[in-house]
Scaffold this active site. Structure first.
Site, PDB file in Angstrom:
ATOM      1  N   HIS A 279      -8.660  -1.438   5.614  1.00 48.79           N
ATOM      2  CA  HIS A 279      -8.983  -2.789   6.073  1.00 48.79           C
ATOM      3  C   HIS A 279      -9.496  -3.606   4.887  1.00 48.79           C
ATOM      4  O   HIS A 279     -10.341  -3.117   4.123  1.00 48.79           O
ATOM      5  CB  HIS A 279     -10.052  -2.726   7.174  1.00 48.79           C
ATOM      6  CG  HIS A 279     -10.343  -4.065   7.761  1.00 48.79           C
ATOM      7  ND1 HIS A 279      -9.487  -4.682   8.656  1.00 48.79           N
ATOM      8  CD2 HIS A 279     -11.357  -4.934   7.543  1.00 48.79           C
ATOM      9  CE1 HIS A 279      -9.972  -5.875   8.971  1.00 48.79           C
ATOM     10  NE2 HIS A 279     -11.110  -6.048   8.317  1.00 48.79           N
TER      11      HIS A 279
ATOM     12  N   ASN B 275       0.839  -1.214   0.000  1.00 52.22           N
ATOM     13  CA  ASN B 275       0.000   0.000   0.000  1.00 52.22           C
ATOM     14  C   ASN B 275       0.867   1.254   0.000  1.00 52.22           C
ATOM     15  O   ASN B 275       0.527   2.246  -0.649  1.00 52.22           O
ATOM     16  CB  ASN B 275      -0.962   0.000   1.195  1.00 52.22           C
ATOM     17  CG  ASN B 275      -2.224  -0.773   0.882  1.00 52.22           C
ATOM     18  OD1 ASN B 275      -3.078  -0.307   0.127  1.00 52.22           O
ATOM     19  ND2 ASN B 275      -2.340  -1.982   1.422  1.00 52.22           N
TER      20      ASN B 275
HETATM   21  C1  GRF Z   1      -3.440  -4.758   3.633  1.00 49.00           C
HETATM   22  O1  GRF Z   1      -4.225  -5.838   3.247  1.00 49.00           O
HETATM   23  C2  GRF Z   1      -4.253  -3.780   4.459  1.00 49.00           C
HETATM   24  O2  GRF Z   1      -5.595  -3.728   4.089  1.00 49.00           O
HETATM   25  C3  GRF Z   1      -4.130  -4.339   5.834  1.00 49.00           C
HETATM   26  O3  GRF Z   1      -2.815  -4.833   5.917  1.00 49.00           O
HETATM   27  C4  GRF Z   1      -2.354  -5.173   4.620  1.00 49.00           C
HETATM   28  C5  GRF Z   1      -1.065  -4.462   4.384  1.00 49.00           C
HETATM   29  O4  GRF Z   1      -0.456  -4.871   3.183  1.00 49.00           O
HETATM   30  N1  GRF Z   1      -4.469  -3.370   6.831  1.00 49.00           N
HETATM   31  P1  GRF Z   1       0.804  -4.109   2.618  1.00 49.00           P
HETATM   32  O5  GRF Z   1       1.890  -4.161   3.679  1.00 49.00           O
HETATM   33  O6  GRF Z   1       0.394  -2.696   2.342  1.00 49.00           O
HETATM   34  O7  GRF Z   1       1.196  -4.845   1.388  1.00 49.00           O
END
Ligand code: GRF
Length: 208
Positions: free
Chosen positions: A111, A16
């Site tokens: 989430h 993300n």
């Molecule tokens: C994502 O699925 C987010 O929704 C959740 O934790 C995960 C983080 O993934 N809160 P990344 O580290 O951003 O790949």
């Protein structure tokens, strides 16, 4: 256009974070990521940030006598980097009340389900998607919400649906949900950059 100063907190791989950097590089998000923080020294997110020359901080509970002390250190780091908004992206530590007070309605979390379903303490990663499949849901999705003092309980800012397919596994479903996460988080943060978010109790209004 105003450039929003965002601090990203992440405990894991950082996809993300990467998506937010990409959105800012390509002009979809008018923001600068001024700090990436983690409670895990080996978080992929920290590595991504270091490669881009973004300031990082690693704060873990072992370094402090109490969670209040750790919160205070994090708060001071956020102030030092003049973060206006805090984006949690897979950050597995609870945010303390001192930070929530100072950054009221300015802390976001993403989430991988449609809250209030499949959220709360311990509901993260594969567990969320497994629970969606076990329940037999036909639809899941993504929620970007404001952070309050409980896990996954603040009001939603944006939500997006993702259909569940009959042959989905945790992995295929997680991958499709993640694609949407990478779109919706930048969209939600852009609303803050444009000062279009108004909060009335649990109603988060988006000004046109
Ligand atoms: C994502 O699925 C987010 O929704 C959740 O934790 C995960 C983080 O993934 N809160 P990344 O580290 O951003 O790949």
């Amino acid at each position: 256009m105003r450039v929003l100063k965002i601090a990203v907190l992440a405990s894991g791989r950082g996809s993300n974070l990467k998506a937010l950097l990409n959105a800012s590089d390509t002009g979809r998000l008018s923001a600068e990521i001024v700090l990436v923080g983690s409670n895990k020294a080996d978080a992929g997110a920290l590595e991504i940030a270091r490669k881009r020359g973004i300031p990082t901080c690693h704060l873990s509970s072992q370094q402090f006598k109490s969670s209040e002390e750790m919160d205070q250190a994090l708060l001071e780091t956020l102030r030092e980097h003049q973060a206006e908004v805090v984006a949690l992206a897979g950050y597995l530590k609870k945010i303390g009340s001192a930070i929530i007070r100072e950054y009221k309605n300015k802390i976001l979390n993403i989430h991988p389900a449609l809250l209030p379903a499949f959220g709360g303490k311990g509901m993260y990663g594969a567990k969320v998607h497994q629970a969606v499949l076990d329940y037999g849901c036909k639809v899941t999705g993504v929620t970007v919400h404001l952070v309050d003092e409980e896990y996954d309980s603040g009001p939603p800012i944006l939500q997006r649906c993702v259909p569940v397919q009959q042959d989905d596994t945790v992995e295929t479903l997680a991958a499709r949900v993640l694609q949407q996460e990478h779109v919706i988080y930048a969209e939600a943060l852009q609303l803050f950059a444009e000062c279009r978010v108004e909060v009335h109790g649990r109603q988060v209004l988006i000004k046109q």
